[in-house]
Design a protein around this motif. Structure first.
Motif, PDB file in Angstrom:
ATOM      1  N   VAL A  76       0.947  -1.196   0.087  1.00  0.00           N
ATOM      2  CA  VAL A  76       0.254   0.133   0.196  1.00  0.00           C
ATOM      3  C   VAL A  76       0.849   1.208   0.012  1.00  0.00           C
ATOM      4  O   VAL A  76       0.605   2.146  -0.366  1.00  0.00           O
ATOM      5  N   LEU A  77       1.857   1.285   0.589  1.00  0.00           N
ATOM      6  CA  LEU A  77       2.911   2.267   0.834  1.00  0.00           C
ATOM      7  C   LEU A  77       3.731   2.594  -0.727  1.00  0.00           C
ATOM      8  O   LEU A  77       3.628   3.818  -1.165  1.00  0.00           O
ATOM      9  N   ALA A 128      -1.477   6.703   2.814  1.00  0.00           N
ATOM     10  CA  ALA A 128      -1.770   5.168   2.943  1.00  0.00           C
ATOM     11  C   ALA A 128      -2.224   4.820   4.150  1.00  0.00           C
ATOM     12  O   ALA A 128      -2.005   5.459   5.395  1.00  0.00           O
ATOM     13  N   TYR A 129      -3.208   3.982   4.346  1.00  0.00           N
ATOM     14  CA  TYR A 129      -3.598   3.417   5.493  1.00  0.00           C
ATOM     15  C   TYR A 129      -3.713   1.870   5.221  1.00  0.00           C
ATOM     16  O   TYR A 129      -4.290   1.185   4.369  1.00  0.00           O
ATOM     17  N   LEU A 168      -3.594   1.682  13.597  1.00  0.00           N
ATOM     18  CA  LEU A 168      -4.940   2.123  14.087  1.00  0.00           C
ATOM     19  C   LEU A 168      -5.832   3.201  13.549  1.00  0.00           C
ATOM     20  O   LEU A 168      -6.851   3.574  13.984  1.00  0.00           O
ATOM     21  N   ALA A 169      -5.229   4.103  12.654  1.00  0.00           N
ATOM     22  CA  ALA A 169      -5.876   5.190  11.989  1.00  0.00           C
ATOM     23  C   ALA A 169      -6.616   4.607  10.825  1.00  0.00           C
ATOM     24  O   ALA A 169      -7.622   5.174  10.176  1.00  0.00           O
ATOM     25  N   CYS A 170      -6.391   3.328  10.549  1.00  0.00           N
ATOM     26  CA  CYS A 170      -7.069   2.579   9.439  1.00  0.00           C
ATOM     27  C   CYS A 170      -8.529   2.460   9.855  1.00  0.00           C
ATOM     28  O   CYS A 170      -8.665   1.701  11.034  1.00  0.00           O
ATOM     29  N   HIS A 171      -9.704   2.308   8.924  1.00  0.00           N
ATOM     30  CA  HIS A 171     -11.003   1.804   9.249  1.00  0.00           C
ATOM     31  C   HIS A 171     -11.080   0.409   9.738  1.00  0.00           C
ATOM     32  O   HIS A 171     -12.133   0.102  10.513  1.00  0.00           O
ATOM     33  N   GLY A 209      -4.261  -2.500   2.097  1.00  0.00           N
ATOM     34  CA  GLY A 209      -4.798  -1.301   2.616  1.00  0.00           C
ATOM     35  C   GLY A 209      -5.612  -0.331   1.745  1.00  0.00           C
ATOM     36  O   GLY A 209      -6.030  -0.811   0.920  1.00  0.00           O
ATOM     37  N   LEU A 210      -5.779   1.033   2.087  1.00  0.00           N
ATOM     38  CA  LEU A 210      -6.580   1.557   1.538  1.00  0.00           C
ATOM     39  C   LEU A 210      -5.690   3.219   1.357  1.00  0.00           C
ATOM     40  O   LEU A 210      -4.905   3.574   2.294  1.00  0.00           O
ATOM     41  N   VAL A 211      -5.972   3.762   0.141  1.00  0.00           N
ATOM     42  CA  VAL A 211      -5.230   5.151  -0.035  1.00  0.00           C
ATOM     43  C   VAL A 211      -6.160   5.928  -0.471  1.00  0.00           C
ATOM     44  O   VAL A 211      -7.165   5.923  -1.252  1.00  0.00           O
TER      45      VAL A 211
END
Length: 206
Positions: A13-14, A39-40, A46-49, A91-93
């Motif tokens: 993800v990064l 990036a999450y 912990l900041a990712c949903h 992850g999510l971007v």
């Protein structure tokens, strides 16, 4: 101009968040060059949903890489993310900012702003300028099933990218997982200007 394929999103993800800088996002008659992302990570962030929302974990599990993850922030702003999975770190971007290219008049009407650098210089502004809503959650942005007039195009040349801490979060605040086009006037917060929240130390044991 060729569209990105799903394998672009089947990496760490990064790496994907960095490589999206300079990519052109096309959305229903409008487009802009991505100049800022965050990036999450699915695991250990912990900041990712996915750390707190079962629906987000279910989304990551069931949807293909490159799918749009759209959510409402502060009850007002629809934020546009892309799913990354299949690499070392899923992850999510979050797409934080664009340099508008096409459909600028329509963006100006939606935002009630005229200056190009005010149209998409933040994820909430971007969502409103493009007309993104919760109905677009789950839109496939790469590969089979991608709607007409939606997609992502590779940059035409090299882009200088900087890394910085993420904006407006209260968990994992020191991760340098925000990526920006260097010295670009359309980013939401310039490099080195994010104010980190004060983190209270743990209470001493009694």
């Amino acid at each position: 101009m060729a569209y990105l394929k799903p394998d672009f999103f089947e990496r760490d993800v990064l790496t994907v968040a960095r490589d999206l800088i300079g990519v052109e996002l096309e959305w229903q008659g409008c487009s802009g060059i991505i100049v800022e992302t965050e990036a999450y990570a699915v695991e250990g962030d912990l900041a990712c949903h996915t750390a707190s929302r079962p629906s987000a974990r279910d989304f990551v599990l069931k949807q293909p890489p490159g799918t749009a993850y759209v959510y409402l922030n502060y009850g007002m702003y629809w934020l546009f993310n892309l799913l990354v999975k299949g690499g070392n770190k899923d992850g999510l971007v979050l797409i934080r900012a664009l340099e508008p290219k096409r459909g600028i008049e329509l963006m100006q009407q939606r935002r009630n702003k005229l200056k190009p650098n005010e149209l998409c210089s933040g994820p909430g502004k971007l969502g409103r300028a493009l007309g993104i809503t919760g109905d677009h959650h789950g839109t496939i942005m790469a590969g089979r099933g991608r709607p007409a007039q939606c997609g992502l195009h590779l940059p035409s040349g090299p882009v200088s990218v900087l890394a910085d801490v993420r904006v407006g979060i209260s968990q994992a605040v020191d991760y340098p997982w925000r990526f920006l086009a260097a010295d670009h006037p359309h980013v939401s917060v310039p490099h080195g200007k994010v104010k980190l929240p004060l983190v209270k130390p743990p209470s001493p044991l009694m």
